[in-house]
Structures are given as structure tokens and as C-alpha cells.
Write an enzyme that holds these catalytic residues in place. Structure first.
Site, PDB file in Angstrom:
ATOM      1  N   LYS A 150       0.964  -0.934   0.005  1.00  0.00           N
ATOM      2  CA  LYS A 150       0.394  -0.093   0.139  1.00  0.00           C
ATOM      3  C   LYS A 150       1.094   0.849   0.242  1.00  0.00           C
ATOM      4  O   LYS A 150       1.755   0.908   0.738  1.00  0.00           O
ATOM      5  CB  LYS A 150      -1.035  -0.254   1.483  1.00  0.00           C
ATOM      6  CG  LYS A 150      -2.504   0.007   0.634  1.00  0.00           C
ATOM      7  CD  LYS A 150      -3.111  -0.124   2.097  1.00  0.00           C
ATOM      8  CE  LYS A 150      -3.918   0.736   2.802  1.00  0.00           C
ATOM      9  NZ  LYS A 150      -4.723   0.013   3.289  1.00  0.00           N
TER      10      LYS A 150
HETATM   11  O1  LIG Z   1     -11.043   6.465   8.271  1.00  0.00           O
HETATM   12  P1  LIG Z   1     -10.613   4.994   8.773  1.00  0.00           P
HETATM   13  O2  LIG Z   1     -12.356   4.726   9.165  1.00  0.00           O
HETATM   14  O3  LIG Z   1      -9.709   5.604   9.169  1.00  0.00           O
HETATM   15  O4  LIG Z   1     -10.118   4.090   7.215  1.00  0.00           O
HETATM   16  C1  LIG Z   1      -8.909   4.637   6.272  1.00  0.00           C
HETATM   17  C2  LIG Z   1      -9.049   3.426   5.493  1.00  0.00           C
HETATM   18  O5  LIG Z   1      -8.229   3.762   5.199  1.00  0.00           O
HETATM   19  C3  LIG Z   1      -7.679   2.284   4.480  1.00  0.00           C
HETATM   20  O6  LIG Z   1      -5.847   2.440   5.042  1.00  0.00           O
HETATM   21  C4  LIG Z   1      -7.570   2.889   3.123  1.00  0.00           C
HETATM   22  O7  LIG Z   1      -6.907   2.523   1.954  1.00  0.00           O
HETATM   23  C5  LIG Z   1      -8.435   1.179   5.115  1.00  0.00           C
HETATM   24  O8  LIG Z   1      -7.763  -0.011   5.250  1.00  0.00           O
HETATM   25  C6  LIG Z   1      -9.292   1.632   5.177  1.00  0.00           C
HETATM   26  O9  LIG Z   1     -10.182   1.664   5.330  1.00  0.00           O
END
Ligand SMILES: O=P(O)(O)OC[C@H]1O[C@](O)(CO)[C@@H](O)[C@@H]1O
Length: 227
Positions: free
Chosen positions: A87
Site C-alpha cells: 500500500k
Molecule cells: O477512515 P478510516 O476508518 O480510518 O479508514 C481508513 C481506510 O484507509 C485504508 O488504509 C485505505 O486503504 C483502509 O485500511 C481504511 O479503509
């Protein structure tokens, strides 16, 4: 639509895996921090998630700040297990890194995507997955689902030539908070929703299902009592 679980917690991952509905896992630095894990154990923890979810894509995030650092991190993370997806946050440094990694067959999940142009650039650079956020828009009084729709419609207008054989780039609906986020994402044709465990459980449960079960149980008691 495919379901990924958005957590680094192995118990949650094991339980959701046991339901037979998971197609992948996403993690991020905040989710790993929530497990209480130390930096030194990060790669072993990701390798363990990959083992538990053998064959399913598991996103592990790089915290490198330069293109070279991201490529280096990605190669090291990809060597942990064949199902690692690296990522990277969308930025000037991650686009060339993604392009390089795609040419090496290393899958990138481009994260922190908040606009259609960002998503289009990620796809053009060779990202295997593009992760537009929903809930964080809602948090600031914007309409996260409307934002998601612009990304889905824009990205799906084109093909990009990198991951066509695997059906990529796939759109991961990220920052999911509610079952309605999942419903609307599916209606828009987003490929995947990555859902925290608590929200995934909310997707399973429904008050009318609970009420229906209670009624069936009560009626069955009567049948059993008369037997
Ligand atoms: O707003 P939140 O709930 O912290 O989610 C952050 C999002 O970021 C991510 O890192 C995107 O890939 C996911 O793990 C998650 O869905």
C-alpha cells in the site's frame, strides 16, 4: 462485490475468515498500531496475516517518503509472501514507484485517494487496487458516497493495460463505516469494500432478522412442547 476486512487484528481476521466471505485484508499504520505491535514485529505480523489468509491479497503499507524507499520497502514486503499487496499513499513519489513495481509484477494498492483525478493517475501508473475513502468525507460534512461515485465512474471508463488479466485495477471502497456504505458502493459497481470487523458484523445482523428468529424460536418451542 468482494469483501475485504480492514484490520490488522489476527483474531478478527480469523473469525471473519471462518465465515467464508472474505476475499482479502487491508491494513494501515493506524490499524497495526491498534494491535499494540512494535516496529520490529511489523513484517512478521504481516507474514502471519498472509499465512492465515493464504492466497488472498493482504495490503501492507509502506511508510517510506521517497520513490526509492517505497520501491525498496515494496520489494521487501512482497518477499514476505506471494499474497502481499503493497500500500502506497497517492503522491508524486508513489506514482513512479508504482510504475516501477507494476513492471516487476508487484501489486500496489494506492491509498488515501479522495478524488477522481487521483484515482485515474493511480490506475495509469499501474496500481492493482485504488482505494477511495468514503467515511472521512462524511466526517467533514461532505458526501462520501457521491465522491466515491465520481471515482468509480471515471476509473471504469477506461482500461489501463497492467492488470487486465486479473480484472484490475479494482476499486476498493475504503473508510467504510456503515452497511449503507456497502450497499451504495455495490450499486455503483465498486469492486470491493474493505470493512472493519464491527461494521462487517453490522452487515450480517438486522433487527428484523433477530425479531424473526425470536418468533420462529418461540413457535418452535410450542411445537416441541406439543410433541
Ligand atoms: O477512515 P478510516 O476508518 O480510518 O479508514 C481508513 C481506510 O484507509 C485504508 O488504509 C485505505 O486503504 C483502509 O485500511 C481504511 O479503509
Amino acid at each position: 462485490m468482494k469483501f475485504f476486512i480492514d484490520t490488522a487484528d489476527l483474531d478478527e481476521i480469523r473469525e471473519a475468515m471462518s465465515w467464508g466471505v472474505l476475499s482479502g485484508v487491508t491494513t494501515n499504520p493506524s490499524l497495526y498500531a491498534r494491535t499494540g505491535g512494535k516496529l520490529a514485529d511489523f513484517e512478521a505480523h504481516m507474514a502471519e496475516i498472509c499465512r492465515v489468509c493464504e492466497g488472498l491479497p493482504v495490503s501492507a503499507e509502506s511508510q517510506a517518503k521517497t520513490t526509492e524507499g517505497m520501491v525498496e520497502d515494496a520489494r521487501r514486503l512482497a518477499a514476505l509472501a506471494p499474497n502481499v499487496v503493497v500500500k502506497l499513499p497517492i503522491c508524486e513519489e508513489s506514482l513512479p514507484a508504482t510504475h516501477q513495481l507494476a513492471s516487476e509484477g508487484i501489486r500496489v494498492n494506492m491509498t488515501l485517494v479522495f478524488s477522481a483525478p487521483q484515482a485515474l493517475l493511480a490506475a495509469r501508473a499501474g496500481a492493482r487496487y485504488v482505494s477511495p475513502f468514503v467515511g472521512r468525507f462524511d466526517d467533514i460534512g461532505d458526501d462520501g458516497l457521491a465522491q466515491l461515485e465520481t471515482v468509480v465512474r471515471a476509473v471504469k471508463n477506461y482500461s489501463y493495460g497492467y492488470w487486465d488479466g486479473e480484472g484490475g485495477p479494482e476499486i476498493i471502497t475504503a473508510s467504510v463505516r456503515t452497511p449503507n456504505h456497502v450497499t451504495q458502493a455495490a450499486l455503483m459497481g465498486a469492486d470491493i469494500a474493505t470493512v472493519p470487523f464491527a461494521a462487517l458484523r453490522k452487515c450480517v445482523r438486522h433487527p428484523l432478522t433477530a425479531e424473526g428468529r425470536a418468533k420462529f424460536d418461540a413457535d418452535w418451542e410450542k411445537v416441541s412442547a406439543g410433541a
